[in-house]
Design a protein around this motif. Structure first.
Motif, mmCIF file in Angstrom:
data_model
loop_
_atom_site.group_PDB
_atom_site.id
_atom_site.type_symbol
_atom_site.label_atom_id
_atom_site.label_comp_id
_atom_site.label_asym_id
_atom_site.label_seq_id
_atom_site.Cartn_x
_atom_site.Cartn_y
_atom_site.Cartn_z
ATOM 1 N N ASP A 156 0.818 -1.216 0.000
ATOM 2 C CA ASP A 156 0.000 0.000 0.000
ATOM 3 C C ASP A 156 0.853 1.268 0.000
ATOM 4 O O ASP A 156 0.605 2.202 -0.759
ATOM 5 C CB ASP A 156 -0.930 0.021 1.212
ATOM 6 C CG ASP A 156 -2.040 -1.013 1.084
ATOM 7 O OD1 ASP A 156 -2.130 -1.650 0.032
ATOM 8 O OD2 ASP A 156 -2.809 -1.170 2.049
ATOM 9 N N LEU B 225 -8.007 0.637 -1.021
ATOM 10 C CA LEU B 225 -7.802 -0.424 -2.008
ATOM 11 C C LEU B 225 -9.112 -1.182 -2.172
ATOM 12 O O LEU B 225 -9.421 -2.106 -1.415
ATOM 13 C CB LEU B 225 -6.679 -1.355 -1.539
ATOM 14 C CG LEU B 225 -6.072 -2.295 -2.585
ATOM 15 C CD1 LEU B 225 -5.387 -1.502 -3.688
ATOM 16 C CD2 LEU B 225 -5.078 -3.251 -1.929
ATOM 17 N N ALA C 19 -4.865 2.321 -5.059
ATOM 18 C CA ALA C 19 -4.571 2.803 -3.707
ATOM 19 C C ALA C 19 -4.372 4.315 -3.625
ATOM 20 O O ALA C 19 -4.269 4.855 -2.515
ATOM 21 C CB ALA C 19 -3.325 2.091 -3.177
ATOM 22 N N HIS D 69 -2.929 -2.067 -8.830
ATOM 23 C CA HIS D 69 -3.086 -1.931 -7.376
ATOM 24 C C HIS D 69 -2.591 -0.567 -6.893
ATOM 25 O O HIS D 69 -3.203 0.051 -6.013
ATOM 26 C CB HIS D 69 -2.325 -3.035 -6.658
ATOM 27 C CG HIS D 69 -2.994 -4.373 -6.695
ATOM 28 N ND1 HIS D 69 -4.352 -4.534 -6.525
ATOM 29 C CD2 HIS D 69 -2.488 -5.623 -6.870
ATOM 30 C CE1 HIS D 69 -4.654 -5.829 -6.605
ATOM 31 N NE2 HIS D 69 -3.543 -6.504 -6.808
ATOM 32 N N LYS D 70 -1.481 -0.095 -7.440
ATOM 33 C CA LYS D 70 -0.957 1.216 -7.039
ATOM 34 C C LYS D 70 -1.919 2.337 -7.428
ATOM 35 O O LYS D 70 -2.122 3.293 -6.667
ATOM 36 C CB LYS D 70 0.419 1.449 -7.666
ATOM 37 C CG LYS D 70 1.559 0.707 -6.980
ATOM 38 C CD LYS D 70 1.698 1.174 -5.540
ATOM 39 C CE LYS D 70 2.930 0.599 -4.864
ATOM 40 N NZ LYS D 70 3.003 1.006 -3.433
#
Length: 248
Positions: A124, A164, A159, A155-156
Protein backbone atom coordinates in the motif's frame (compact mmCIF):
# COMPACT_ATOMS: atom_id res chain seq x y z
CA UNK A 1 17.97 29.87 -8.57
CA UNK A 2 14.82 27.81 -7.96
CA UNK A 3 14.24 27.47 -11.71
CA UNK A 4 17.82 26.20 -12.11
CA UNK A 5 17.28 23.60 -9.38
CA UNK A 6 14.03 22.50 -10.99
CA UNK A 7 15.77 22.06 -14.33
CA UNK A 8 18.54 20.04 -12.71
CA UNK A 9 15.93 17.63 -11.35
CA UNK A 10 14.35 16.99 -14.72
CA UNK A 11 14.75 13.38 -15.86
CA UNK A 12 17.20 12.78 -18.66
CA UNK A 13 15.60 11.55 -21.91
CA UNK A 14 15.97 7.87 -22.72
CA UNK A 15 18.74 7.45 -25.29
CA UNK A 16 17.56 6.41 -28.76
CA UNK A 17 19.53 3.17 -28.88
CA UNK A 18 18.42 2.15 -25.38
CA UNK A 19 14.78 2.88 -26.21
CA UNK A 20 15.01 0.93 -29.46
CA UNK A 21 16.58 -2.13 -27.80
CA UNK A 22 14.20 -2.17 -24.81
CA UNK A 23 11.15 -1.56 -26.99
CA UNK A 24 12.09 -4.54 -29.17
CA UNK A 25 11.70 -6.79 -26.11
CA UNK A 26 8.31 -5.42 -24.96
CA UNK A 27 5.52 -6.38 -27.41
CA UNK A 28 3.03 -3.92 -25.89
CA UNK A 29 5.40 -1.02 -26.55
CA UNK A 30 6.04 -2.18 -30.11
CA UNK A 31 2.29 -2.04 -30.80
CA UNK A 32 1.85 1.61 -29.76
CA UNK A 33 1.35 4.38 -32.30
CA UNK A 34 3.89 7.20 -32.47
CA UNK A 35 2.14 9.59 -30.10
CA UNK A 36 1.60 7.00 -27.39
CA UNK A 37 5.15 5.72 -27.86
CA UNK A 38 6.43 9.26 -27.20
CA UNK A 39 4.21 9.55 -24.12
CA UNK A 40 5.47 6.21 -22.81
CA UNK A 41 9.06 7.31 -23.38
CA UNK A 42 8.52 10.42 -21.23
CA UNK A 43 6.93 8.36 -18.46
CA UNK A 44 9.77 5.84 -18.54
CA UNK A 45 12.34 8.63 -18.26
CA UNK A 46 10.55 9.87 -15.17
CA UNK A 47 10.25 6.36 -13.76
CA UNK A 48 13.97 5.58 -14.00
CA UNK A 49 14.75 9.05 -12.60
CA UNK A 50 12.47 8.68 -9.57
CA UNK A 51 12.42 4.97 -8.77
CA UNK A 52 15.13 2.71 -7.41
CA UNK A 53 15.13 -0.62 -9.24
CA UNK A 54 16.59 -3.23 -6.87
CA UNK A 55 17.42 -6.73 -8.13
CA UNK A 56 17.52 -9.37 -5.41
CA UNK A 57 20.09 -12.11 -4.85
CA UNK A 58 22.21 -13.01 -7.85
CA UNK A 59 19.92 -11.25 -10.32
CA UNK A 60 21.66 -8.51 -12.29
CA UNK A 61 19.78 -6.07 -14.53
CA UNK A 62 21.39 -4.04 -17.29
CA UNK A 63 20.09 -0.71 -18.60
CA UNK A 64 17.97 -2.37 -21.28
CA UNK A 65 16.29 -4.66 -18.75
CA UNK A 66 15.66 -1.77 -16.35
CA UNK A 67 14.11 0.17 -19.21
CA UNK A 68 11.92 -2.83 -20.05
CA UNK A 69 10.66 -2.97 -16.47
CA UNK A 70 9.93 0.75 -16.48
CA UNK A 71 8.04 0.41 -19.78
CA UNK A 72 5.83 -2.33 -18.39
CA UNK A 73 5.12 -0.37 -15.22
CA UNK A 74 4.29 2.79 -17.18
CA UNK A 75 1.98 1.23 -19.79
CA UNK A 76 -1.06 1.59 -17.48
CA UNK A 77 -0.22 5.28 -17.02
CA UNK A 78 -0.48 6.36 -20.65
CA UNK A 79 -3.78 8.15 -20.02
CA UNK A 80 -3.64 8.63 -16.25
CA UNK A 81 -0.20 10.26 -16.41
CA UNK A 82 2.78 10.56 -14.09
CA UNK A 83 0.52 11.12 -11.07
CA UNK A 84 0.22 7.35 -11.09
CA UNK A 85 3.84 7.13 -9.93
CA UNK A 86 3.09 8.97 -6.71
CA UNK A 87 3.44 7.37 -3.30
CA UNK A 88 6.20 4.81 -3.82
CA UNK A 89 9.88 4.85 -4.68
CA UNK A 90 11.19 1.32 -5.24
CA UNK A 91 10.74 -1.57 -7.65
CA UNK A 92 12.11 -4.80 -6.18
CA UNK A 93 12.83 -7.56 -8.69
CA UNK A 94 13.30 -11.19 -7.69
CA UNK A 95 14.85 -13.68 -10.11
CA UNK A 96 11.74 -15.89 -9.90
CA UNK A 97 8.62 -16.39 -7.79
CA UNK A 98 9.20 -15.45 -4.17
CA UNK A 99 7.79 -16.55 -0.83
CA UNK A 100 6.16 -14.30 1.76
CA UNK A 101 5.07 -15.07 5.29
CA UNK A 102 1.38 -14.50 6.04
CA UNK A 103 -0.48 -14.47 9.34
CA UNK A 104 -4.12 -13.99 10.33
CA UNK A 105 -6.00 -14.04 13.62
CA UNK A 106 -9.49 -15.49 13.13
CA UNK A 107 -12.68 -14.56 14.95
CA UNK A 108 -11.88 -17.08 17.71
CA UNK A 109 -8.52 -15.44 18.35
CA UNK A 110 -6.52 -18.27 16.78
CA UNK A 111 -3.35 -17.25 14.92
CA UNK A 112 -2.92 -18.82 11.49
CA UNK A 113 0.43 -18.61 9.69
CA UNK A 114 1.42 -19.77 6.23
CA UNK A 115 3.75 -19.13 3.27
CA UNK A 116 2.53 -17.74 -0.05
CA UNK A 117 4.47 -18.04 -3.30
CA UNK A 118 3.97 -14.90 -5.39
CA UNK A 119 5.06 -13.51 -8.75
CA UNK A 120 4.18 -9.93 -7.85
CA UNK A 121 3.04 -7.74 -5.00
CA UNK A 122 2.31 -4.07 -4.40
CA UNK A 123 2.48 -2.74 -0.86
CA UNK A 124 0.00 0.00 0.00
CA UNK A 125 2.69 2.52 0.98
CA UNK A 126 5.77 0.66 -0.17
CA UNK A 127 7.45 -0.94 -3.15
CA UNK A 128 6.22 -2.85 -6.15
CA UNK A 129 7.73 -6.35 -6.26
CA UNK A 130 8.00 -8.43 -9.44
CA UNK A 131 9.39 -11.79 -10.52
CA UNK A 132 11.78 -11.24 -13.42
CA UNK A 133 11.13 -14.73 -14.79
CA UNK A 134 7.41 -13.98 -14.99
CA UNK A 135 8.00 -10.57 -16.56
CA UNK A 136 9.99 -12.34 -19.29
CA UNK A 137 7.28 -15.01 -19.66
CA UNK A 138 4.68 -12.26 -20.15
CA UNK A 139 6.81 -10.65 -22.86
CA UNK A 140 7.33 -13.98 -24.61
CA UNK A 141 3.58 -14.69 -24.72
CA UNK A 142 1.96 -11.25 -24.48
CA UNK A 143 -1.54 -12.30 -25.54
CA UNK A 144 -2.01 -15.07 -22.96
CA UNK A 145 -4.05 -12.97 -20.54
CA UNK A 146 -1.21 -12.21 -18.13
CA UNK A 147 0.88 -9.13 -17.39
CA UNK A 148 2.14 -9.12 -13.82
CA UNK A 149 3.54 -5.58 -14.03
CA UNK A 150 0.18 -4.17 -15.17
CA UNK A 151 -1.54 -6.10 -12.38
CA UNK A 152 0.64 -4.57 -9.66
CA UNK A 153 0.48 -1.06 -11.09
CA UNK A 154 -3.31 -1.37 -11.13
CA UNK A 155 -3.09 -1.93 -7.38
CA UNK A 156 -0.96 1.22 -7.04
CA UNK A 157 -3.49 3.24 -9.02
CA UNK A 158 -6.31 1.76 -6.95
CA UNK A 159 -4.57 2.80 -3.71
CA UNK A 160 -4.04 6.44 -4.72
CA UNK A 161 -7.33 7.53 -3.15
CA UNK A 162 -6.36 5.87 0.14
CA UNK A 163 -8.64 2.85 -0.26
CA UNK A 164 -7.80 -0.42 -2.01
CA UNK A 165 -11.25 -1.32 -3.31
CA UNK A 166 -11.02 -1.75 -7.07
CA UNK A 167 -11.78 1.91 -7.84
CA UNK A 168 -8.93 4.27 -8.77
CA UNK A 169 -9.28 8.05 -8.39
CA UNK A 170 -11.88 9.27 -10.90
CA UNK A 171 -14.13 12.29 -11.41
CA UNK A 172 -17.26 11.90 -9.27
CA UNK A 173 -19.74 11.11 -12.05
CA UNK A 174 -17.41 8.58 -13.65
CA UNK A 175 -16.67 7.04 -10.25
CA UNK A 176 -20.38 6.35 -9.77
CA UNK A 177 -20.60 4.68 -13.19
CA UNK A 178 -17.43 2.69 -12.51
CA UNK A 179 -18.64 1.49 -9.09
CA UNK A 180 -22.03 0.51 -10.52
CA UNK A 181 -20.58 -1.51 -13.41
CA UNK A 182 -17.74 -3.10 -11.49
CA UNK A 183 -19.86 -4.10 -8.51
CA UNK A 184 -22.57 -5.67 -10.64
CA UNK A 185 -20.16 -7.61 -12.87
CA UNK A 186 -17.95 -8.59 -9.94
CA UNK A 187 -20.91 -9.96 -7.97
CA UNK A 188 -22.02 -11.99 -10.98
CA UNK A 189 -18.51 -13.29 -11.52
CA UNK A 190 -18.17 -14.35 -7.87
CA UNK A 191 -21.46 -16.26 -8.19
CA UNK A 192 -20.10 -18.06 -11.27
CA UNK A 193 -16.87 -19.02 -9.52
CA UNK A 194 -18.64 -20.10 -6.32
CA UNK A 195 -21.01 -22.30 -8.32
CA UNK A 196 -18.06 -24.09 -9.92
CA UNK A 197 -18.80 -22.92 -13.44
CA UNK A 198 -15.89 -22.50 -15.84
CA UNK A 199 -15.14 -18.84 -16.53
CA UNK A 200 -13.41 -17.12 -19.42
CA UNK A 201 -11.56 -14.86 -16.98
CA UNK A 202 -9.09 -16.20 -14.40
CA UNK A 203 -11.15 -17.12 -11.30
CA UNK A 204 -8.55 -15.42 -9.11
CA UNK A 205 -10.41 -12.22 -10.03
CA UNK A 206 -13.16 -13.33 -7.63
CA UNK A 207 -10.84 -13.04 -4.61
CA UNK A 208 -11.71 -9.39 -3.90
CA UNK A 209 -12.83 -6.25 -5.79
CA UNK A 210 -9.24 -4.99 -5.95
CA UNK A 211 -8.08 -8.28 -7.51
CA UNK A 212 -10.99 -8.16 -9.96
CA UNK A 213 -9.79 -4.75 -11.16
CA UNK A 214 -6.14 -5.86 -11.35
CA UNK A 215 -6.90 -9.10 -13.22
CA UNK A 216 -9.21 -7.29 -15.63
CA UNK A 217 -6.36 -4.84 -16.23
CA UNK A 218 -4.14 -7.75 -17.30
CA UNK A 219 -6.75 -8.84 -19.83
CA UNK A 220 -7.16 -5.28 -21.10
CA UNK A 221 -3.50 -5.28 -22.06
CA UNK A 222 -2.98 -8.91 -23.02
CA UNK A 223 -6.32 -10.25 -24.31
CA UNK A 224 -8.75 -7.37 -24.82
CA UNK A 225 -10.97 -9.36 -27.18
CA UNK A 226 -11.62 -11.99 -24.52
CA UNK A 227 -12.35 -9.30 -21.93
CA UNK A 228 -14.87 -7.69 -24.31
CA UNK A 229 -16.54 -11.06 -24.84
CA UNK A 230 -16.69 -11.96 -21.15
CA UNK A 231 -17.31 -8.54 -19.58
CA UNK A 232 -18.16 -5.84 -22.13
CA UNK A 233 -18.97 -3.17 -19.51
CA UNK A 234 -15.64 -3.71 -17.74
CA UNK A 235 -13.77 -3.69 -21.05
CA UNK A 236 -15.40 -0.34 -21.93
CA UNK A 237 -14.52 1.20 -18.55
CA UNK A 238 -10.89 0.06 -18.80
CA UNK A 239 -10.56 1.31 -22.37
CA UNK A 240 -11.74 4.70 -21.14
CA UNK A 241 -9.33 4.60 -18.18
CA UNK A 242 -6.22 3.16 -19.87
CA UNK A 243 -6.89 4.15 -23.45
CA UNK A 244 -7.08 1.53 -26.20
CA UNK A 245 -5.19 -1.69 -25.60
CA UNK A 246 -2.02 -1.95 -27.73
CA UNK A 247 -3.54 -5.17 -29.06
CA UNK A 248 -6.84 -3.63 -30.15
Amino acid sequence: MFELLRRLRRPSPIADDLWRDARAAVPWAQALDASRDARLRELVARFVHEKTISPIGELSLDDRQRCMLAMLCCLPLLEFGAEGLRGWSQLIVYPDAFRVHRSHIDAAGVLHEWQDELIGEAWDAGPVILSWADVLADCEDPRAGFCVAAHEIAHKLDALDGLLDGTPPLPRAWQREWARDFQRVYDGFVDEVDSGRETLIDPYAAEAPEEFFAVATEYHFSDPALLREAMPEIAAQLRRFYGPSPFG
